[in-house]
Design an enzyme around this catalytic site. Structure first.
Site, PDB file in Angstrom:
ATOM      1  CD1 TRP A 188      38.879  72.992 -17.580  1.00 53.54           C
ATOM      2  CD2 TRP A 188      39.879  71.655 -16.108  1.00 53.54           C
ATOM      3  NE1 TRP A 188      39.511  71.998 -18.284  1.00 53.54           N
ATOM      4  CE2 TRP A 188      40.135  71.166 -17.414  1.00 53.54           C
ATOM      5  CE3 TRP A 188      40.401  70.960 -15.012  1.00 53.54           C
ATOM      6  CZ2 TRP A 188      40.900  70.022 -17.646  1.00 53.54           C
ATOM      7  CZ3 TRP A 188      41.166  69.825 -15.245  1.00 53.54           C
ATOM      8  CH2 TRP A 188      41.406  69.355 -16.545  1.00 53.54           C
TER       9      TRP A 188
ATOM     10  CG  ASP B  64      41.346  78.289 -12.859  1.00 56.57           C
ATOM     11  OD1 ASP B  64      42.352  78.707 -13.478  1.00 56.57           O
ATOM     12  OD2 ASP B  64      40.955  77.107 -12.934  1.00 56.57           O
TER      13      ASP B  64
ATOM     14  CE  LYS C  64      44.010  75.432 -21.054  1.00 52.61           C
ATOM     15  NZ  LYS C  64      44.789  74.310 -20.550  1.00 52.61           N
TER      16      LYS C  64
END
Lengths: 353, 353
Positions: B100, B164, B188
């Site tokens: 990511w 992030d 999440k």
């Protein structure tokens, strides 16, 4: 239970709310809530595919029209449309038919497109249009929620037609084949806030600019079946429930349109017969979705607002940019609820007229 | 009920699911579902404010740190960060610590920033960092879901640090004052898909580029209290329920961290003791959230997958780019569930080892 005339987010059908609640802890026998299932697992892949297919069927779209289920609302589309379908400096035409159409224009200007307003009126639907032959597209907002106007037909255009149907998608039959792109957030007629439907036919995808960052390129989402990044699964599930309701309980789009016409006609008739209230919109421009009205005498505004609230009639304030009153009669509002509102106005007339 | 080890969307606490279901048809005495209430009506305005305030409190943020609740996922932030904090051609530094992080780098490159990779490793956390002094910011992904690595501390940086935290926000105590910007999608550790939390301190807002189209400018959303356009109300409501659970049922972030440490330690110990499986991540880089492991002998992969599925252990496939196995132990996964998984692995070892 209140009568919900909010302009969106707004009422959902009772049976849809009930279905979601019933399925909430166990989605299709998975033993999990739909919110808990990976977007790469089969139940969610199936949900995405079914929802796209149902939109295609109900709207009469072509088999290869991509139906994207995106985040960011209509507002992100105000930017994504010029980004995809034009380059900086390119001619793009817009019809300025209301508050939201003007926001779309503003976004295109911020992206340095050569914006031309091909027609402008907020209190009625603009008639005389001056569309440039070399415009990359003509953007129209089919229903204008703030002033309560709605296109009865589709504007004639020789350039690709792009439509914001955020407040009337799947509320009436419309020839979708006439459009190069259709977009609509879900939270008025087909769901709850958090997902935006964008219909991008294959031919339109040929117009997409090279070098666009991939997140903003419609093809990224089309190629990934709206699963390029985690989709808003629950909001999409609500859309599927709404489409099922529209298809199976209402009986399809023709019946939906008839019902919506009847609801609006009843309320407009009540207002036209009223001595206390008037609808400022000429009949040929009136919206079936948002019925805007004003008190003839400003002194009754606060007492009407108070009595309406006491009667459980919610969301009748006009948009903050306009004031006055507005009743939004989206798909889920029933004829009985509109009869209640009309009856309330008539009774109020008897007391205060 | 299955054991849900999906990498996200993933398990939510049973009590949260139960609360949402119980409140579903009548939000705080409104007689409506939270999905049906206008984003301009008081109940939703209050929801937005409370959610922002709870995030501020739980994360130990400054009073004037703006907490934005946006759509578009972490993926839209991959673009919005360079758009806001740098101009085309500006130096921006990234640590390439995983799948990511690499996507974030790709987006910055597509936006024509001068991207420098200040450190790179996917199988461990990168150590030697080479950060340019004139970089507008350094971007780090604190937990890497695909390879199962996680920063134990915060990288030292003299340039503004952007993080992030999509896969570990509010899973452990972290000094949030060290960051110029923190972002995380909710699905999440703190909610369901459809909303992304972006924390933008006032000082960071001074870095924002002039001339940015308003939708992409963080200040637009900060100034409007995340109500510039219709927010994803239901997804935000789920976040509030999760924050309440974390604060009142779990007992706060310290307890949450201890629990997450215990869960991960148990599973890593089981794997380290196993002769059939191994975790390839060195202990100093191991993630508390995503435990990645492989079969020593490839022949047992399919039988393990089959038996796990039969036992109701879901989501143990590794990311499609890596293969192998992965168990995601986000906040809502209980110690008992991890004990079940560890016990399953040990039993499997007895049968097939």
């Amino acid at each position: 239970m209140p009568y919900n005339f909010y302009a969106g987010p707004c009422k959902l059908p009772e049976s849809v709310i009930e279905r979601i609640r019933n399925e909430f802890t166990d989605y299709r026998g998975s033993g999990m809530s739909v919110m808990e299932i990976s977007h790469r697992a089969q139940p969610v892949l199936d949900l995405l595919e079914r929802t796209q297919e149902k939109i295609r069927r109900l709207m009469g779209l072509a088999v290869d029209d991509d139906v994207l289920l995106l985040q960011g609302g209509g507002t992100l589309q105000f930017s994504m449309i010029p980004m995809n379908l034009s380059a900086a400096g390119d001619p793009v035409d817009y019809i300025d038919s209301g508050y939201w159409a003007a926001k779309a224009i503003e976004a295109a200007r911020q992206l340095e497109r050569d914006v031309h307003v091909a027609g402008k009126a907020h209190d009625t639907i603009p008639t005389a249009l001056d569309i440039r032959a070399d415009a990359r597209y003509l953007h129209v907002c089919t229903n204008n929620t703030v002033m309560g106007t709605q296109w009865q037909g589709i504007p004639e255009s020789r350039v690709p037609l792009v439509a914001d149907m955020s407040s009337d998608i799947l509320s009436r039959n419309i020839d979708t084949g006439r459009f190069a792109l259709i977009y609509a957030h879900a939270q008025k007629t087909i769901g709850a806030a958090g997902v935006t439907v964008v219909i991008v036919p294959r031919k339109t995808q040929e117009m997409i600019q090279p070098g666009l960052p991939s997140f903003f390129d419609y093809r990224t989402h089309a190629d990934a079946g709206s699963n390029h990044h985690t989709p808003p699964v629950f909001a999409i599930y609500v859309v599927e429930c709404m489409l099922d309701w529209l298809e199976k309980e209402v009986g399809g789009l023709d019946t939906m349109e008839t019902l919506n016409r009847d609801k609006a006609a009843l309320l407009y008739e009540t207002l036209d017969a009223s001595t206390l209230f008037r609808c400022p919109v000429p009949s040929e421009s009136r919206s079936m979705m948002n019925v805007v009205f004003d008190a003839v005498n400003p002194e009754i505004v606060s007492i009407f607002s108070q009595k309406a609230e006491e009667a459980g009639l919610l969301g009748l304030q006009g948009h903050r940019s306009r004031g006055g009153f507005r009743a939004s009669l989206y798909n889920a509002v029933t004829l009985e609820e509109v009869e209640t509102l009309a009856g309330f106005i008539t009774d109020f007339e008897h007391c205060y007229g």
